[in-house]
Design a protein around this motif. Structure first.
Motif, PDB file in Angstrom:
ATOM      1  N   ASN A  39      -9.676  -5.921   2.877  1.00 47.57           N
ATOM      2  CA  ASN A  39      -8.809  -6.844   3.589  1.00 47.57           C
ATOM      3  C   ASN A  39      -9.680  -7.719   4.480  1.00 47.57           C
ATOM      4  O   ASN A  39     -10.825  -7.375   4.778  1.00 47.57           O
ATOM      5  N   SER A  58       0.030 -16.725   3.106  1.00 46.60           N
ATOM      6  CA  SER A  58       1.241 -16.227   2.449  1.00 46.60           C
ATOM      7  C   SER A  58       1.628 -17.094   1.262  1.00 46.60           C
ATOM      8  O   SER A  58       2.171 -16.597   0.285  1.00 46.60           O
ATOM      9  N   GLY A  61       0.165 -15.819  -1.652  1.00 41.14           N
ATOM     10  CA  GLY A  61       0.686 -14.536  -2.109  1.00 41.14           C
ATOM     11  C   GLY A  61       0.130 -13.313  -1.402  1.00 41.14           C
ATOM     12  O   GLY A  61       0.341 -12.191  -1.839  1.00 41.14           O
ATOM     13  N   TYR A  62      -0.575 -13.539  -0.302  1.00 39.44           N
ATOM     14  CA  TYR A  62      -1.116 -12.396   0.440  1.00 39.44           C
ATOM     15  C   TYR A  62      -0.127 -11.923   1.499  1.00 39.44           C
ATOM     16  O   TYR A  62       0.740 -12.671   1.943  1.00 39.44           O
ATOM     17  N   ALA A  63      -0.281 -10.678   1.932  1.00 38.56           N
ATOM     18  CA  ALA A  63       0.476 -10.171   3.069  1.00 38.56           C
ATOM     19  C   ALA A  63      -0.327 -10.487   4.323  1.00 38.56           C
ATOM     20  O   ALA A  63      -1.536 -10.313   4.350  1.00 38.56           O
ATOM     21  N   SER A  65      -0.538 -10.220   8.691  1.00 38.18           N
ATOM     22  CA  SER A  65      -0.013  -9.744   9.968  1.00 38.18           C
ATOM     23  C   SER A  65      -0.936 -10.237  11.077  1.00 38.18           C
ATOM     24  O   SER A  65      -2.128 -10.441  10.862  1.00 38.18           O
ATOM     25  N   GLU A  78      -4.262  -9.376   3.469  1.00 38.47           N
ATOM     26  CA  GLU A  78      -4.523  -8.378   2.425  1.00 38.47           C
ATOM     27  C   GLU A  78      -3.570  -8.549   1.262  1.00 38.47           C
ATOM     28  O   GLU A  78      -2.585  -9.278   1.365  1.00 38.47           O
ATOM     29  N   GLN A  79      -3.885  -7.857   0.191  1.00 44.79           N
ATOM     30  CA  GLN A  79      -3.031  -7.885  -0.988  1.00 44.79           C
ATOM     31  C   GLN A  79      -1.696  -7.234  -0.639  1.00 44.79           C
ATOM     32  O   GLN A  79      -1.634  -6.262   0.094  1.00 44.79           O
ATOM     33  N   LYS A  80      -0.604  -7.821  -1.157  1.00 46.57           N
ATOM     34  CA  LYS A  80       0.715  -7.237  -0.893  1.00 46.57           C
ATOM     35  C   LYS A  80       0.795  -5.838  -1.511  1.00 46.57           C
ATOM     36  O   LYS A  80       0.342  -5.619  -2.626  1.00 46.57           O
ATOM     37  N   ASN A  81       1.402  -4.938  -0.774  1.00 46.05           N
ATOM     38  CA  ASN A  81       1.546  -3.561  -1.246  1.00 46.05           C
ATOM     39  C   ASN A  81       2.710  -3.448  -2.219  1.00 46.05           C
ATOM     40  O   ASN A  81       3.852  -3.588  -1.825  1.00 46.05           O
ATOM     41  N   GLU A  82       2.412  -3.207  -3.495  1.00 45.22           N
ATOM     42  CA  GLU A  82       3.541  -3.049  -4.412  1.00 45.22           C
ATOM     43  C   GLU A  82       3.920  -1.577  -4.518  1.00 45.22           C
ATOM     44  O   GLU A  82       5.062  -1.197  -4.350  1.00 45.22           O
TER      45      GLU A  82
END
Lengths: 86, 372
Positions: A39, A58, A61-63, A65, A78-82
């Protein structure tokens, strides 16, 4: 594999260094970020960067915070948590 | 002169308006230089929509106030004839704005909040204003020879009367569409963030308050020239006396207290520019300082120096900002925030210049200044 943290410190830099350098860093580490192996943490003292960087990340397509720290804002990308993994 | 009744009221009002502006600009990080730059750099148009909103709201407020006869001078006396100087000044200003990382008012709120790059840019603005005084006789000659129209506002041209309603109608439709699509707000994670559109509306209302109280709408850049004048008079009194720029009166307006007239110009004296623009500058810096301290963000900034390349960029940017605004006879505040809502020909020409300049500045920045 454990998550690696890539850190980008742009505290004190003029505009538009923030978004420009953040995007560069995102693209350079695309593979690691996309696969969830790393991340990216961007440290900035620019208020506007907490709008522009999360907005751009975003859209890609990233997450994202953001946390306010003692001396700066910290933007985590970071990569979105699927699937839920810690 | 300063003791005359009416003066103190205007000084306090402008200081108060400046403080509010400083606070809301800082909370939103409302950056017009960023608007032009990010449009070219990232194809981001969020701030463009916000400025369109601000111009249209200001337009409506000015129209209502004019109709109610709250505004005495229309067009305001600080707008003038468009010339090649307006366009060239705009280009220089646009480039300076991007290199400085802020416009003439952005530099103020960022400086008040403790940003070292903006303190350097502010120094550049003062130096540039002093430099322009040397060029003024030559530039004045060029400007006067190349006036393109004797009308100040577009609606004053023959058949121009329908223009304002037409622009207002079209822009309002556009804004309604953006409202429906939610395109006027973006999420910011900064503590105490004020939505950009709210700041745009607040600035419009304050601009009207300035226009009604002092006969001229919001402007700031001659205030920088006046500060340069005070410094130059202190350091080089002989040379100061020889410069024609500091002797000129840009305009005069009815005195707030009575039936005499009061002039406004860049020289080192208390006049209309002093009680409006210089006071406003002090207010914006103070407001942003208060805002940053209350969020505990001031001390973050004050100890962070930019890399040398960036320091050079903001210094030269500041100098260009001052040169450009004096060459054009105004800055983005006077022309975009106040002139465009009146459809001033000068403002439209300046906008063309500033866009071209900002495009060039963005390229310089990308090629030379921001390096990893």
């Amino acid at each position: 594999m454990r998550n690696k943290t890539i850190s980008l410190d742009i505290i004190g830099q003029m505009c538009p260094a923030c978004l420009l350098l953040a995007l560069k860093e995102i693209n350079r580490n695309k593979g690691l970020l996309r696969s969830g192996k790393a991340n990216l943490i961007v440290k900035t003292d620019h208020r506007d960067a907490t709008r522009t960087i999360p907005g751009a990340a975003s859209a890609m397509g990233y997450a994202v915070s953001v946390a306010k720290k003692e001396t700066h804002y910290e933007i985590k990308i970071e990569q979105k948590n699927e699937d839920e993994n810690t | 002169m300063a003791e005359q009744p009416g003066f103190t009221h205007i000084v306090f009002l402008n200081l108060l308006i400046g403080v509010i502006l400083g606070i809301v600009f800082h909370r939103s990080d409302f950056c017009m230089a960023g608007m032009f730059r990010d449009m070219f750099l990232f194809k981001q148009t969020f701030m463009v929509r916000i400025i369109v909103l601000q111009v249209v709201v200001t337009m409506i407020l000015f129209l209502i106030a004019k109709d109610l006869r709250l505004i005495q001078l229309y067009p305001p006396p600080n707008l003038s004839f468009a010339s090649s100087g307006t366009l060239i000044g705009g280009v220089v200003f646009g480039m300076g704005m991007v290199l400085a990382g802020g416009c003439v008012i952005g530099t103020l709120y960022k400086m008040g909040a403790g940003s070292i790059p903006s303190v350097i840019a502010f120094g550049g603005l003062i130096i540039g204003s002093g430099l322009y005084a040397e060029l003024h006789p030559l530039w004045k000659h060029i400007t006067e020879k190349t006036v393109i129209s004797r009308a100040i506002l577009l609606p004053q041209l023959p058949n121009g009367r329908f223009l304002l309603p037409a622009v207002l109608f079209t822009a309002s439709l556009l804004i309604l569409r953006w409202v429906r699509l939610g395109m006027l707000s973006q999420r910011s994670y900064a503590e105490g963030y004020i939505l950009h559109w709210k700041t745009a509306v607040i600035v419009s209302v304050l601009n009207l308050a300035v226009y009604i109280s002092s006969e001229t709408p919001l402007a700031v850049s001659t205030g920088y020239a006046k500060m340069a004048a005070y410094i130059e008079r202190l350091l080089m009194p002989g040379h100061y006396e020889a410069l024609s720029f500091f002797k000129k009166a840009s305009f005069s307006v009815p005195h707030p207290a009575g039936n005499s007239m009061i002039a406004g110009g860049p020289g080192a004296q208390v006049d209309h520019i002093f009680i409006t623009e210089v006071t406003l500058i002090a207010g914006v810096v103070l407001g942003a300082f208060i805002s940053a301290v209350s969020l505990k963000e001031f001390k973050w900034k004050i100890c962070n120096f930019p890399p040398p390349r960036q320091a050079l960029s903001v210094l030269s940017g500041g100098i260009l900002l001052a040169l450009g605004s004096r060459m054009a006879g105004g800055c983005n505040v006077k022309f975009i925030m106040s002139g465009l809502p009146l459809l001033s020909i000068q403002a439209l020409l300046f906008l063309a210049g500033i866009s071209a300049g900002a495009w060039m500045g963005t390229h310089l920045l990308k090629q030379w200044i921001i390096k990893k």
